[in-house]
Design an enzyme around this catalytic site. Structure first.
Site, mmCIF file in Angstrom:
data_model
loop_
_atom_site.group_PDB
_atom_site.id
_atom_site.type_symbol
_atom_site.label_atom_id
_atom_site.label_comp_id
_atom_site.label_asym_id
_atom_site.label_seq_id
_atom_site.Cartn_x
_atom_site.Cartn_y
_atom_site.Cartn_z
ATOM 1 N N TYR A 85 3.642 -25.002 4.276
ATOM 2 C CA TYR A 85 3.491 -23.885 5.227
ATOM 3 C C TYR A 85 4.509 -22.785 4.935
ATOM 4 O O TYR A 85 4.181 -21.604 4.925
ATOM 5 C CB TYR A 85 3.677 -24.410 6.657
ATOM 6 C CG TYR A 85 3.226 -23.453 7.723
ATOM 7 C CD1 TYR A 85 1.958 -23.574 8.304
ATOM 8 C CD2 TYR A 85 4.050 -22.418 8.159
ATOM 9 C CE1 TYR A 85 1.537 -22.688 9.275
ATOM 10 C CE2 TYR A 85 3.633 -21.522 9.130
ATOM 11 C CZ TYR A 85 2.374 -21.659 9.687
ATOM 12 O OH TYR A 85 1.956 -20.784 10.648
ATOM 13 N N PHE A 147 -11.269 4.632 0.911
ATOM 14 C CA PHE A 147 -12.280 3.590 1.009
ATOM 15 C C PHE A 147 -12.553 3.361 2.498
ATOM 16 O O PHE A 147 -11.701 3.626 3.333
ATOM 17 C CB PHE A 147 -11.774 2.301 0.336
ATOM 18 C CG PHE A 147 -12.795 1.214 0.421
ATOM 19 C CD1 PHE A 147 -13.972 1.294 -0.314
ATOM 20 C CD2 PHE A 147 -12.614 0.128 1.261
ATOM 21 C CE1 PHE A 147 -14.936 0.300 -0.205
ATOM 22 C CE2 PHE A 147 -13.575 -0.866 1.367
ATOM 23 C CZ PHE A 147 -14.743 -0.776 0.636
ATOM 24 N N ASP A 148 -13.755 2.844 2.824
ATOM 25 C CA ASP A 148 -14.151 2.817 4.245
ATOM 26 C C ASP A 148 -13.194 2.038 5.158
ATOM 27 O O ASP A 148 -12.875 2.477 6.255
ATOM 28 C CB ASP A 148 -15.607 2.362 4.422
ATOM 29 C CG ASP A 148 -15.922 0.984 3.851
ATOM 30 O OD1 ASP A 148 -14.987 0.267 3.456
ATOM 31 O OD2 ASP A 148 -17.107 0.621 3.806
ATOM 32 N N ASP A 238 -3.946 2.193 -3.563
ATOM 33 C CA ASP A 238 -5.035 1.287 -3.157
ATOM 34 C C ASP A 238 -5.717 0.868 -4.457
ATOM 35 O O ASP A 238 -6.452 1.647 -5.059
ATOM 36 C CB ASP A 238 -5.975 2.048 -2.214
ATOM 37 C CG ASP A 238 -7.089 1.165 -1.672
ATOM 38 O OD1 ASP A 238 -7.105 -0.037 -1.991
ATOM 39 O OD2 ASP A 238 -7.951 1.686 -0.940
ATOM 40 N N ALA A 240 -7.668 -1.901 -5.912
ATOM 41 C CA ALA A 240 -8.613 -2.996 -6.159
ATOM 42 C C ALA A 240 -9.021 -3.054 -7.636
ATOM 43 O O ALA A 240 -9.191 -4.125 -8.200
ATOM 44 C CB ALA A 240 -9.845 -2.816 -5.275
ATOM 45 N N LYS A 281 -11.712 -7.848 -6.564
ATOM 46 C CA LYS A 281 -12.390 -7.038 -7.581
ATOM 47 C C LYS A 281 -11.783 -7.382 -8.951
ATOM 48 O O LYS A 281 -12.072 -8.435 -9.493
ATOM 49 C CB LYS A 281 -12.250 -5.547 -7.267
ATOM 50 C CG LYS A 281 -13.198 -5.076 -6.165
ATOM 51 C CD LYS A 281 -12.761 -5.434 -4.801
ATOM 52 C CE LYS A 281 -13.571 -4.751 -3.728
ATOM 53 N NZ LYS A 281 -13.129 -5.174 -2.383
HETATM 54 C C1 LIG Z 1 -10.706 0.692 -2.953
HETATM 55 C C2 LIG Z 1 -10.820 -0.413 -1.943
HETATM 56 N N1 LIG Z 1 -9.863 -0.561 -1.018
HETATM 57 C C3 LIG Z 1 -9.907 -1.517 -0.079
HETATM 58 C C4 LIG Z 1 -10.971 -2.406 -0.033
HETATM 59 C C5 LIG Z 1 -11.015 -3.427 1.056
HETATM 60 O O1 LIG Z 1 -10.824 -4.697 0.532
HETATM 61 P P1 LIG Z 1 -11.472 -6.036 1.120
HETATM 62 O O2 LIG Z 1 -12.955 -5.886 1.057
HETATM 63 O O3 LIG Z 1 -10.956 -7.100 0.223
HETATM 64 O O4 LIG Z 1 -10.987 -6.181 2.517
HETATM 65 C C6 LIG Z 1 -11.991 -2.300 -0.983
HETATM 66 C C7 LIG Z 1 -13.150 -3.191 -0.948
HETATM 67 O O5 LIG Z 1 -14.207 -2.939 -1.457
HETATM 68 C C8 LIG Z 1 -11.927 -1.251 -1.959
HETATM 69 O O6 LIG Z 1 -12.882 -1.088 -2.897
#
Ligand SMILES: Cc1ncc(COP(=O)(O)O)c(C=O)c1O
Length: 483
Positions: A85, A147-148, A238, A240, A281
């Site tokens: 843990y 990203f969204d 950010d 990924a 990713k």
């Molecule tokens: C550029 C980017 N940032 C953040 C995220 C969010 O990551 P997660 O889906 O692992 O929560 C993604 C996911 O597609 C992404 O492409």
């Protein structure tokens, strides 16, 4: 140059389509259900491909997030998991890999990318507030394109959103080496207009998913960081798809052609203060994320994030992950940067885009992880409010059982303060390629499906909401066709 490098150079310098640089030893059978069954399944899913059941999908191009294959080294690493843990040795291994690859010192594992976002977003805002006493209603964050989920976390914490892509980013008729770049003038003028004290962070998304998996150049990363430093604003990377971005820099930016992906990666990350990674990713894991800080400059924020991690994700030496998953991720970060692998991956995307363009389907120039079809251009009779990208995704599923998402007005959503639709520059459909999952013949099948669609485009109908969720509406929305 060794043999391995010369083989990969042969592939990257010629038009030969690279064969898969791996052997497939475990397979997952897939079924293709009948057109009538697909119609029933799509209706039950409220005309939203995200809500389809996986068993009803033949080729799943919804996302490359956690859907790809893992390597045998990654699978083997899982057996080494230390499930303690506190103070798990698997965490120590993951932190060491992060330090070795990115030169970042303070790491927190999270269950996925948004797990990292829910930690740093409120804590960087609090830092700004403590430092300058910012006015909450003026609080603004800027990105080359959010990203969204990053956008949603920023909005639910009260931030206004400014996206600053370069002018050519969404023009599918124009090619440019680095369409993911930040528009530096917009960045600078936003900081001047809002006041640096009201900007808790700047996010550089690499590659820039929302503009079509397009890369950000090293010189742009360097300049964004210089501007941010001038105004004392922290830069979040950010990241990924960090390895794909490094690959594009190596292939396209002067001065980097003889640098390895590892060297380029290290330099890219020197232009940030912290990074937030969805490891699902490029790092190739089915689940996992990382939040990491480069130096002790932001140690207080790191400590606050650790405290919040206990509440939201788990104790900070496992975040949301089991020990085995941290071991697998530590290996995946290295696997992501293999030259031959990246050659193959990027060329697969290019093969698909070129095949689609050859039959007259308008596409964004090839990027890193997906082909982006310009649905607005292909279906000019469907206005943005009836979501041409959704209409095209539904047609592609009905015709061929291929699942894809819309990246357009539906995804970008509404201004959280006024409720107005945020104007979307281009209505896209994303054909996302999971890693090492589909082969060249799958790409040919997708191109064939578009051949059929092209003959009937004027019969495709737009959609309207029958249910519109308040945030991240594309996930759970339901639609009916517009007659
Ligand atoms: C550029 C980017 N940032 C953040 C995220 C969010 O990551 P997660 O889906 O692992 O929560 C993604 C996911 O597609 C992404 O492409």
């Amino acid at each position: 140059m060794n043999n391995e490098q010369s083989a990969s150079t042969l592939v990257s310098r010629t038009s030969i389509h690279p064969p898969e640089p791996f052997r497939i030893r475990v397979i997952e059978p897939i079924d293709r259900i009948s057109p009538l069954e697909r119609e029933r399944a799509l209706n039950e899913a409220g005309l939203n491909t995200l809500l389809l059941e996986s068993k009803d999908v033949y080729i799943d191009c919804l996302t490359d997030s956690g859907t790809g294959a893992v390597t045998q080294s990654m699978q083997a690493a899982m057996l080494m998991g230390d499930e303690a843990y506190g103070g798990s040795r698997s965490f120590t291994k993951l932190s060491a890999a992060v330090e070795d690859i990115f030169d970042y010192q303070l790491t927190i594992p999270t269950h996925q990318g948004r797990g990292a976002e829910q930690l740093y977003v409120p804590k960087l805002i609090e830092l700004r507030e403590k430092k300058f006493g910012l006015q909450r209603d003026k609080m603004t964050v800027v990105s080359n394109f959010f990203f969204d989920t990053t956008q949603a976390h920023s909005q639910i914490n009260g931030c206004n959103i400014v996206n600053a892509p370069v002018e050519e980013a969404f023009d599918t008729n124009k090619s440019a080496s680095f369409k993911g770049d930040f528009d530096l003038e917009i960045l600078q003028s936003t900081i001047e207009a809002v006041g640096a004290q009201h900007i808790p962070y700047i996010v550089v998304t690499i590659t820039c998913n929302s503009v079509g998996g397009q890369p950000v150049s090293m010189s742009n990363l360097r300049q964004v960081y210089a501007i941010a430093q001038e105004y004392e604003i922290p830069v979040v990377i950010d990241c990924a798809r960090f390895a794909e971005n490094a690959y594009f820099i190596q292939q396209r930016e002067e001065g980097y052609e003889y640098e390895s992906i590892q060297e380029i990666t290290k330099e890219m990350f020197s232009y940030g203060d912290l990074f937030s990674m969805s490891a699902k990713k490029d790092a190739m894991v089915p689940i996992g994320g990382i939040l990491s800080f480069r130096t002790h400059e932001y140690f207080e924020v790191f400590r606050e994030c650790q405290n919040l991690c206990v509440v939201l994700e788990g104790f900070p030496t496992y975040g949301g992950l089991e020990g085995g998953a941290m071991e697998r991720l530590a290996v995946g970060l290295y696997e992501a940067m293999r030259q031959e692998w990246l050659d193959y991956r990027i060329r697969q995307v290019r093969y698909l885009v070129e095949g689609l363009r050859k039959i007259g389907i308008p596409c964004q120039q090839p990027g890193g992880h997906a082909a982006f079809v310009d649905a607005g251009k292909l279906l000019p009779h469907i206005p943005a409010e009836n979501f041409p990208g959704v209409a095209l995704a539904n047609e592609l599923y009905l015709v061929a059982g291929i699942r894809t998402p819309e990246i357009g007005s539906l995804l970008i959503g509404r201004n959280s303060k006024t409720g107005e639709q945020i104007p979307c520059p281009t209505e896209l459909l994303r054909i996302t390629l999971p890693r090492a999952t589909y082969t060249q013949s799958h790409m040919d099948y997708i191109i064939q499906a578009f051949r059929l669609i092209k003959d009937n485009v004027d019969k495709i109908k737009g959609v309207r909401f029958t249910y519109e969720p308040p945030v991240l509406r594309h996930f759970n929305a339901r639609f009916a066709n517009v007659e």
